[in-house]
Design a protein around this motif. Structure first.
Motif, PDB file in Angstrom:
ATOM      1  N   GLU A 169       0.866  -1.173  -0.493  1.00 46.29           N
ATOM      2  CA  GLU A 169       0.077  -0.121   0.133  1.00 46.29           C
ATOM      3  C   GLU A 169       0.757   1.284  -0.160  1.00 46.29           C
ATOM      4  O   GLU A 169       0.096   2.745  -1.015  1.00 46.29           O
ATOM      5  N   HIS A 170       1.896   1.143   1.084  1.00 46.59           N
ATOM      6  CA  HIS A 170       2.711   2.067   0.606  1.00 46.59           C
ATOM      7  C   HIS A 170       3.210   2.703  -0.001  1.00 46.59           C
ATOM      8  O   HIS A 170       3.908   3.696  -1.083  1.00 46.59           O
ATOM      9  N   ASP A 171       4.230   1.061  -1.242  1.00 45.92           N
ATOM     10  CA  ASP A 171       4.671   1.684  -2.618  1.00 45.92           C
ATOM     11  C   ASP A 171       4.580   0.026  -3.007  1.00 45.92           C
ATOM     12  O   ASP A 171       5.060  -0.424  -2.518  1.00 45.92           O
ATOM     13  N   ASP A 172       3.819   0.708  -4.247  1.00 42.79           N
ATOM     14  CA  ASP A 172       3.966  -0.749  -5.259  1.00 42.79           C
ATOM     15  C   ASP A 172       5.435  -1.059  -6.264  1.00 42.79           C
ATOM     16  O   ASP A 172       4.897  -2.494  -6.620  1.00 42.79           O
ATOM     17  N   ASN A 173       5.674  -0.784  -5.732  1.00 37.68           N
ATOM     18  CA  ASN A 173       7.468  -1.209  -5.906  1.00 37.68           C
ATOM     19  C   ASN A 173       7.882  -2.108  -6.254  1.00 37.68           C
ATOM     20  O   ASN A 173       9.426  -2.492  -5.813  1.00 37.68           O
TER      21      ASN A 173
END
Lengths: 207, 127
Positions: free
Chosen positions: B26-30
């Motif tokens: 959720e924070h970063d899809d990377n």
């Protein structure tokens, strides 16, 4: 005799919640006895009272020393912290740092175990309440002794209407060889309410 | 395009693995996230590729998280490792700090995981 089937994810979630509660309690207990407390891997099962009783103690006549604490709120029941009789006295010895023989330690047993029960059971209540965002009130803990069946069979209500959420997690103190177990006894309706709250929590995590 | 990051989540609790995965995604899809349910599985994963970060539970069936730290550090020399445990006793936290690692007390929360990634300099803004 009532039974409830819990899903694998519900069991995993409950084990992890109790793991956190007991982890916090073990840190407090470790400070009280000035020794590292080793924790086993928690596992959870939900059983009818009679079956839980025979699972907890292979020897039906074995005498246990236990702290019981009633709780109420969005679900209600009784929490138990159970020790084999000799091991509870060894824990008392650790708590009061005494070289007294086991027979003479008995007079301190009730007070000391109620204090341990207070720390451990309340840490679990706090964790359940905090993580699942629900309200729970714990009564004053009470010290009881007897066979497992006698201890779990105490209290109001039909024993056949109750289930035991049995948390098999031993915390041991290496130098004293002390092992404790925790169980939560609830009627089926309360247990279903508890599981509904767990399911809501899981839905929030996944979404 | 920024480089994809890899996180190894080691915990015997499925719920905990799901929580960490969900928070990081959720924070970063990377982030590519690999889950391991035991210490042995974690060691196997550590031999199969490099990771930018590892979250490591302590009390697990078989070997404990603490037991595999030396081998994990050897296999993943550039990974930022955080030990995440409900066992908050001094003996455990001291052992973790002696390995030079971060200790995060359970329960797992979004802020604790984000802080770990930020302090390690591997959150989305720093990657």
């Amino acid at each position: 005799m009532k039974t409830l089937k819990l899903s694998e994810l519900q069991l995993d979630t409950l084990a992890e919640i109790f793991n956190i509660g007991i982890g916090s309690a073990a840190a407090s207990l470790s400070e009280m006895i000035n020794e590292d407390v080793q924790l086993s891997i928690p596992s959870v099962s939900c059983l009818p009272v009679m079956q839980a009783s025979s699972t907890l103690t292979g020897d039906q006549s074995a005498i246990l020393s236990a702290v019981e604490q009633h709780f109420s709120g969005e679900f209600e029941g009784t929490a138990f912290l159970l020790f084999p009789k000799g091991e509870s006295l060894e824990l008392v010895r650790r708590l009061i740092s005494s070289d007294l023989p086991l027979e003479e330690l008995s007079e301190f047993e009730e007070d000391a175990l109620k204090e341990v029960g207070n720390v451990i059971l309340n840490a679990c209540f706090y964790t359940i309440s905090n993580m699942l965002d629900c309200h729970l009130d714990g009564d004053i803990p009470n010290h009881v002794q007897g066979s497992c069946q006698e201890i779990l069979g105490r209290g109001d209500g039909d024993i056949d209407e109750k289930v035991v959420l049995m948390l098999s997690m031993t915390f041991s103190i290496p130098s004293g060889d002390i092992n404790g177990e925790i169980s939560y006894m609830m009627n089926v309706k309360s247990m279903q309410n508890f599981l509904r709250i767990v399911d809501t929590y899981l839905t929030q995590i996944i979404s | 395009m920024s480089k994809r990051m890899r996180l190894l989540v080691v915990d015997d609790s499925k719920m905990s693995r799901m929580m960490i995965t969900s928070i990081v995604k959720e924070h970063d899809d990377n982030w590519d996230i690999i889950q391991a349910a035991s210490a042995d599985e974690a060691l196997t994963c550590s031999l199969e590729g490099q990771f930018d970060a590892v979250t490591l539970d302590v009390n697990m069936p078989g070997k404990t998280g603490l037991e595999i730290i030396p081998e994990l550090k050897e296999n993943l020399p550039s990974a930022h490792i955080a030990v995440i445990s409900a066992n908050i006793q001094k003996a455990t936290t001291t052992a973790v700090y002696e390995f030079g690692l971060r200790f995060i007390a359970k329960p797992i929360t979004e802020s604790k995981i984000k802080l770990f990634l930020k302090e390690a300099g591997i959150d989305c803004e720093n990657a």
